[in-house]
Write a protein that holds these residues in place. Structure first.
Motif, PDB file in Angstrom:
ATOM      1  N   TYR A   1      -7.897   3.639  -4.557  1.00 21.44           N
ATOM      2  CA  TYR A   1      -7.689   4.634  -3.522  1.00 21.44           C
ATOM      3  C   TYR A   1      -8.883   5.590  -3.536  1.00 21.44           C
ATOM      4  CZ  TYR A   1      -2.750   3.237  -3.520  1.00 21.44           C
ATOM      5  OH  TYR A   1      -1.577   2.528  -3.448  1.00 21.44           O
TER       6      TYR A   1
ATOM      7  N   GLU B   1      -6.455   7.816   0.548  1.00 23.22           N
ATOM      8  CA  GLU B   1      -6.379   6.622   1.381  1.00 23.22           C
ATOM      9  C   GLU B   1      -6.547   5.365   0.548  1.00 23.22           C
ATOM     10  OE1 GLU B   1      -9.618   6.381   4.191  1.00 23.22           O
ATOM     11  OE2 GLU B   1     -10.930   7.571   2.898  1.00 23.22           O
ATOM     12  N   PHE B   2      -5.778   4.371   0.926  1.00 24.89           N
ATOM     13  CA  PHE B   2      -5.820   3.080   0.248  1.00 24.89           C
ATOM     14  C   PHE B   2      -7.118   2.351   0.575  1.00 24.89           C
ATOM     15  CE2 PHE B   2      -4.426  -1.045  -1.109  1.00 24.89           C
ATOM     16  CZ  PHE B   2      -4.881  -1.935  -0.142  1.00 24.89           C
TER      17      PHE B   2
ATOM     18  N   LYS C   1       0.825  -1.194   0.000  1.00 25.57           N
ATOM     19  CA  LYS C   1       0.000   0.000   0.000  1.00 25.57           C
ATOM     20  C   LYS C   1       0.863   1.248   0.000  1.00 25.57           C
ATOM     21  CE  LYS C   1      -2.581  -2.854   3.164  1.00 25.57           C
ATOM     22  NZ  LYS C   1      -2.958  -3.056   4.556  1.00 25.57           N
TER      23      LYS C   1
END
Lengths: 113, 115
Positions: free
Chosen positions: B35, B44-45, A100
């Motif tokens: 995202y 944000e992922f 991520k």
């Protein structure tokens, strides 16, 4: 855990003067670090990346960044700002083995004619 | 070559409706990411896929969010019973593999507005 802090939410510089956008990171493992730029109503574009090779990384459009492990910093610089550099810039960290990306909150760069 | 494409570019929906957002990654890229970019939350992922492996869903904010990737290529992000706080730009990215050094290439995003 990985995190990134962009120290300035907004930077203004005059055209032709140097640009400095600051970024500090936190990483548990050997990180990869990126700078992305986002122009209004456009997608994110990669400016440059650091992946444990040379600590001074050169990117597109005259931008460069230096990885300083002792300072946990990855500041973005450009010797001479151009009007087309006005955009939002994101510093991004990715821990080794973690898929991520973690983004900073962004720095909006304004260029004064 | 073609980059990552997303559709629609804009979506306006009413609270409580379901929406589907589509992502076409760069041909040959095995990893695909979603995202979300919203005011106050930054980027944000949400989720990522690698080939035929089970996706990492750890970033999905609630069970109203789901995603699938068919045939290792196109992905669809589905939001059920949309809420106003779901309003954001949803970004898709792809990369050649899951190597940490691989660059993620982003699409232009889908701007979702929930009324």
């Amino acid at each position: 855990a990985q995190s990134v802090t962009q120290l300035d939410s907004h930077v203004s510089v005059s055209e032709g003067t140097p640009v400095l956008l600051r970024c500090n990171y936190s990483s548990s493992y050997s990180p990869s670090l990126f700078w992305y730029v986002q122009h209004p109503n456009k997608g994110l574009q990669l400016l440059l990346k650091y992946t444990s090779a040379a600590t001074l990384v050169k990117g597109i459009n005259g931008f460069e960044a230096e990885f300083k492990k002792s300072e946990t910093s990855f500041h973005l610089t450009k010797p001479s700002a151009h009007m087309s550099d006005a955009a939002e810039y994101f510093c991004v960290v990715k821990d080794f083995g973690n898929e991520k990306l973690t983004f900073g909150t962004g720095t909006r760069l304004t260029i004064i004619p | 070559g073609a980059g990552v494409s997303q559709s629609p570019s804009n979506k306006v929906t009413e609270k409580g409706k379901d929406v589907e957002l589509r992502c076409d990654p760069i041909s040959g890229h095995t990893a695909l990411y979603w995202y979300r970019q919203s005011l106050g939350q930054g980027l944000e992922f949400l989720i990522y896929f690698q080939g035929n492996s089970a996706p990492d869903k750890s970033g999905l904010p609630s069970d109203r969010f789901s995603a699938e990737r068919t045939g290792g290529s196109v992905s669809t992000l589905t939001i059920q019973r949309t809420q106003q706080e779901d309003s954001a730009v949803y970004l898709c990215a792809s990369s050649p593999s899951l190597l940490s050094t691989d660059t993620q290439y982003f699409g232009p995003g889908t701007r979702l507005t929930v009324l």
